[in-house]
Structure formats: C-alpha cells, structure tokens
Design a protein around this motif. Structure first.
Motif, mmCIF file in Angstrom:
data_model
loop_
_atom_site.group_PDB
_atom_site.id
_atom_site.type_symbol
_atom_site.label_atom_id
_atom_site.label_comp_id
_atom_site.label_asym_id
_atom_site.label_seq_id
_atom_site.Cartn_x
_atom_site.Cartn_y
_atom_site.Cartn_z
ATOM 1 N N LEU A 105 5.188 17.445 -3.782
ATOM 2 C CA LEU A 105 5.739 16.133 -3.457
ATOM 3 C C LEU A 105 6.689 16.241 -2.270
ATOM 4 C CD1 LEU A 105 6.519 14.692 -7.009
ATOM 5 C CD2 LEU A 105 4.804 13.838 -5.414
ATOM 6 N N PRO A 106 6.616 15.294 -1.332
ATOM 7 C CA PRO A 106 7.538 15.309 -0.190
ATOM 8 C C PRO A 106 8.907 14.787 -0.607
ATOM 9 C CG PRO A 106 6.155 13.380 -0.091
ATOM 10 C CD PRO A 106 5.685 14.166 -1.282
ATOM 11 N N THR A 107 9.824 14.736 0.339
ATOM 12 C CA THR A 107 11.115 14.115 0.078
ATOM 13 C C THR A 107 10.889 12.620 -0.111
ATOM 14 O OG1 THR A 107 12.191 15.752 1.485
ATOM 15 C CG2 THR A 107 13.447 13.775 0.968
ATOM 16 N N MET A 108 11.033 12.162 -1.338
ATOM 17 C CA MET A 108 10.618 10.806 -1.670
ATOM 18 C C MET A 108 11.474 9.739 -0.994
ATOM 19 S SD MET A 108 8.019 11.619 -3.266
ATOM 20 C CE MET A 108 7.211 10.440 -4.317
ATOM 21 N N LEU A 116 0.835 -1.202 0.000
ATOM 22 C CA LEU A 116 0.000 0.000 0.000
ATOM 23 C C LEU A 116 0.870 1.254 0.000
ATOM 24 C CD1 LEU A 116 -2.755 1.406 0.191
ATOM 25 C CD2 LEU A 116 -2.648 1.102 2.677
ATOM 26 N N PHE A 117 1.925 1.263 0.809
ATOM 27 C CA PHE A 117 2.841 2.403 0.838
ATOM 28 C C PHE A 117 3.468 2.630 -0.541
ATOM 29 C CE2 PHE A 117 3.722 1.567 5.598
ATOM 30 C CZ PHE A 117 2.706 2.427 5.963
ATOM 31 N N GLU A 118 3.883 1.536 -1.169
ATOM 32 C CA GLU A 118 4.510 1.647 -2.499
ATOM 33 C C GLU A 118 3.513 2.177 -3.533
ATOM 34 O OE1 GLU A 118 7.029 -1.097 -5.692
ATOM 35 O OE2 GLU A 118 6.227 -1.985 -3.850
ATOM 36 N N CYS A 119 2.267 1.704 -3.459
ATOM 37 C CA CYS A 119 1.245 2.167 -4.405
ATOM 38 C C CYS A 119 0.964 3.659 -4.220
ATOM 39 C CB CYS A 119 -0.043 1.374 -4.210
ATOM 40 S SG CYS A 119 0.048 -0.346 -4.739
ATOM 41 N N LEU A 120 0.857 4.095 -2.977
ATOM 42 C CA LEU A 120 0.626 5.521 -2.709
ATOM 43 C C LEU A 120 1.805 6.353 -3.194
ATOM 44 C CD1 LEU A 120 -0.902 5.204 0.866
ATOM 45 C CD2 LEU A 120 -2.093 6.062 -1.155
ATOM 46 N N PHE A 121 3.011 5.871 -2.934
ATOM 47 C CA PHE A 121 4.236 6.542 -3.381
ATOM 48 C C PHE A 121 4.212 6.763 -4.894
ATOM 49 C CE2 PHE A 121 8.513 5.983 -5.161
ATOM 50 C CZ PHE A 121 9.246 6.954 -4.488
ATOM 51 N N GLU A 122 3.892 5.701 -5.624
ATOM 52 C CA GLU A 122 3.865 5.813 -7.080
ATOM 53 C C GLU A 122 2.689 6.664 -7.549
ATOM 54 O OE1 GLU A 122 4.449 2.239 -9.288
ATOM 55 O OE2 GLU A 122 5.932 1.450 -7.879
ATOM 56 N N GLY A 123 1.584 6.608 -6.811
ATOM 57 C CA GLY A 123 0.442 7.457 -7.146
ATOM 58 C C GLY A 123 0.773 8.932 -7.015
ATOM 59 N N PHE A 124 1.475 9.300 -5.956
ATOM 60 C CA PHE A 124 1.869 10.704 -5.766
ATOM 61 C C PHE A 124 2.762 11.168 -6.911
ATOM 62 C CE2 PHE A 124 1.659 9.746 -0.937
ATOM 63 C CZ PHE A 124 0.276 9.879 -0.974
ATOM 64 N N ARG A 125 3.645 10.290 -7.340
ATOM 65 C CA ARG A 125 4.529 10.652 -8.453
ATOM 66 C C ARG A 125 3.737 10.799 -9.749
ATOM 67 N NH1 ARG A 125 9.144 6.706 -9.072
ATOM 68 N NH2 ARG A 125 10.066 8.389 -10.259
ATOM 69 N N TYR A 126 2.736 9.951 -9.907
ATOM 70 C CA TYR A 126 1.886 10.025 -11.100
ATOM 71 C C TYR A 126 1.106 11.343 -11.114
ATOM 72 C CZ TYR A 126 -1.646 8.590 -14.543
ATOM 73 O OH TYR A 126 -2.464 8.517 -15.642
ATOM 74 N N TYR A 127 0.603 11.755 -9.954
ATOM 75 C CA TYR A 127 -0.160 13.001 -9.847
ATOM 76 C C TYR A 127 0.733 14.237 -9.759
ATOM 77 C CZ TYR A 127 -4.309 10.156 -8.775
ATOM 78 O OH TYR A 127 -5.353 9.269 -8.815
#
Length: 405
Positions: free
Chosen positions: A294-297, A166-177
């Motif tokens: 975006l936060p510090t990834m 779930l964390f990884e999916c949210l991480f990639e979602g933020f990058r997508y948005y």
C-alpha cells in the motif's frame, strides 16, 4: 538427409518391393545403416508444406496498423490497400484480420488470467434503479474491481462516476485488497482516457489519472482494442443485476442499500468462481503476497478529498451527513474540516486534529468531556462538576445519543 538416396529408395521399393540394403549402400556409397534408417523412415516422413506467397504479404503491416491503431473495418482496409496496389480478393483480407484479432484476444486473455498480483480489472455497473420501502427511487452505480488471478472482487455503491469518485473507489479497493496490483485494466472511460488525444489503439491517459497511478504504484492498461471479456468480470456484473433486484422494496435508506451491496460483495467472494472453479477468498491467500505494498494513503486522499468547512454551532457541534458531532466549546463559531475513513470521522482545525468520532446511526454524537463542557457552559452552568457527571450518566446515556468516553 540425402534426398537422392531417399528418392531412389522410394522408387526402387515401388518397382521391386523388397530391397537389398547392402547393394543399395554400395550403389550410393554410404553406410548400410544409413540405408536401413532411410528404409525404416520411408512413409513416415512428413513433407513440409511449401510456403506459398500471398498477394497480401506486402500489405500486412499496413493492415495491422489500420486495424490496431485506428479500428478500421475489413472492407475499409480492403478498399484502402487496393489503392496501394493490392489486387487480391476481399475475403483474403477479411480472413487475415479475423485471424489477427483472434490471436490478439488470446494473448490479452492469457495475460489477464495468469500471474498472481499482476492485474486487476475495473468497470462500472451504471444507472441501476432501486426502489425503497416508501417508493423512493434511487439511481445508483456500482464500482467493480476484480483481481485477475484470484477473482477477488471489490464493490462500492456510488451516486455518480466522476473522476474523484473513481479515485475514492480505487483507494478503498486497495485497502480492501491490502495491496495494489501491478497494473489495472480500464475500459475506455473519460475519467481515465484523454479522448481528444486518443486513437483506437494509441491511448492517451488523462494527466491527473496518470499522476494518481504513479502515486498509487500501478500501471494503467486500457482494453481497446481486443478487450478480453473475462468470465470473472462478466459473471460478477450479471450477478449484480440478478441478485440485487429482490431487494427492491426491502430497504429504507441509502446507507441500508449500501450495506446490502457490501453483504453481496462478501457473498460472491466466498462462492466458487465459474472462471477458476475455486473460492476467490481462498485463492486470494495465494495472491496477496504478490501485490505491491500500500502507498502512503494520505497522498491518495488528496486526489478526491477536498476539505469542506463546517461551522461549529452554538451547541458546540458540527453537522455532517445529517448527523451532529461534538467538538470542544472553544471552537464555537469556528470553521472546521473533516475526513471520513471507514466508520471514523476525523475533525480538524487547520491541520490539527481536534477529535475523532465513531460514526453510527445515532443523530447526536458526544464525547463525554465535550458534553460536560457544553452543559456547564449553558444549561447546567450553576451545577457542580459532580452533578453534571451524574446528569450525563442518568440522562444522556438513556437517550438516543451516541456517547463516547
């Protein structure tokens, strides 16, 4: 308004029909224009309904508390307040609870449908079975995140629904948005909610997830009770099932199935949404400036990227997801760590970056300098540098090898 004047005018008019306004003004000791105004408004005045007290009034707070905080049903609440002294009927209680719930759903839906950048909603499409060309059954899950204003969706194919995933999916979602919504609405999933400390409405958020949300910069919203089933979300989940089924028997590998889902993601973001009657991709252009930056990834990566060590073989390569990637020969026998971001693989020794490879469908991935060192140290150790360079150009580039400068 003088009620005595209005009432008398009404009675006189009913009795005598036409009224002498001057005479009425003298009789009631008021201005003729006041009488004229009252006569003009006669019949148009709407009487306020008399407020009638209900037997339920003094129990309404208890009812709302039990319904909102503990999910109690109408009959259970009715029986409970009877013991508190309520002597009214069940239907009164049931109607009040229905009206209350309808009001709360309306509030929640309005909240979701307004304000660019305010909210996203997350859910899973679970346990989808897809069959490859060779009859192999893949049981997959699809993560879905949708922005509330634009309805722009992000989908990711996964093999599980763990918290790290779930964390990884949210991480990639933020990058997508290219940004983070101010709040994200989640279902009552165990990876988000601490169920042991949760009641129907008083939700306790999992500590690790709470820290992740703080680092990412969004507020966690849970959608129990009064979950608004917004059209954009329902529409997307229905399409997932309908539009993926034709691909059964049409793919070879998990990677190929992943590409199908990514293509579908782009399709639905470029089609008119039933919820807004607009194309999400275009509507997103109005929304993206309202998203949090975006936060510090690297901070978010630490929540799901646990470094696995890979031993460097005598070929001076590591094996990652069935493919081999070269490193300098000085690391043969050492243990290295990797980090994959999109289509790039970063290889580290301790905290130092050694090399970055482009990920491809090729089995072998060489940097040209690494290939040269490997050949000089073994198979072509008696060759000159120039001969090795020539060998690489004439042989490796013609093989099924991904060779980078």
């Amino acid at each position: 308004m003088r009620r005595d004047v209005a009432n008398q005018i009404n009675l006189l008019r009913e009795e005598f029909g036409l009224l002498n306004k001057s005479e009425l003004a003298r009789r009631f000791n008021c201005d003729r224009r006041t009488v004229d105004r009252y006569i003009s408004n006669l019949g148009n005045e709407t009487r306020k309904p008399r407020e009638s007290k209900s037997k339920l009034d003094q129990f309404k707070e208890i009812v709302i508390d039990k319904v909102d905080n503990y999910g109690s049903k109408s009959m259970a609440v009715f029986k409970f307040i009877q013991k508190k002294g309520y002597d009214g009927g069940y239907q009164t209680v049931n109607n009040f609870i229905k009206k209350h719930r309808k009001s709360e759903v309306k509030k929640a839906t309005i909240r979701f449908d307004t304000s660019p950048g305010l909210q996203a909603q997350v859910d899973w499409k679970e346990s989808i079975k897809m069959i490859s060309k060779h009859g192999e059954v893949f049981e997959i899950n699809i993560f879905l995140m949708v922005l509330g204003y634009s309805r722009l969706k992000f989908l990711k194919l996964t093999t599980n629904r763990t918290q790290e995933t779930l964390f990884e999916c949210l991480f990639e979602g933020f990058r997508y948005y290219q940004g983070v919504p101010k709040e994200i609405l989640f279902d009552n999933m165990s990876t988000v909610v601490d169920r042991s400390n949760t009641t129907f409405k008083n939700i306790s958020i999992n500590k690790v997830f709470k820290y992740f949300s703080m680092d990412a910069g969004f507020e966690v919203i849970t959608c129990r009770p009064y979950r608004p089933e917004t059209k954009g979300k329902v529409e997307a989940l229905a399409k997932l099932v309908d539009r993926l089924t034709p691909y059964n028997g049409e793919f070879d590998t998990f990677d190929e199935l992943e590409s199908i889902v990514k293509s579908f993601n782009e399709d639905i973001n470029n089609e008119i949404s039933q919820a807004t009657n607009e194309i999400p991709k275009l509507r997103y252009e109005k929304e993206k400036e309202y998203l949090n930056p975006l936060p510090t990834m690297d901070v978010l990566l630490s929540y799901f990227h646990h470094e696995k060590q890979y031993k460097v073989s005598n070929e001076s390569m590591i094996r990652y997801k069935g493919k081999k990637y070269s490193v300098p020969t000085g690391y043969i026998g050492c243990y290295l760590t990797v980090s994959q971001i999109d289509t790039e693989l970063y290889i580290y020794f301790n905290q130092d970056l050694i090399v970055c490879h482009q990920i491809s469908d090729k089995i072998l991935h060489y940097k040209k300098d690494h290939a040269k060192d490997i050949l000089l140290s073994d198979a072509l150790r008696h060759y000159s540098d120039e001969d090795v360079e020539l060998f690489i150009e004439q042989n490796l580039r013609n093989m099924d090898i991904f060779l980078e400068e």
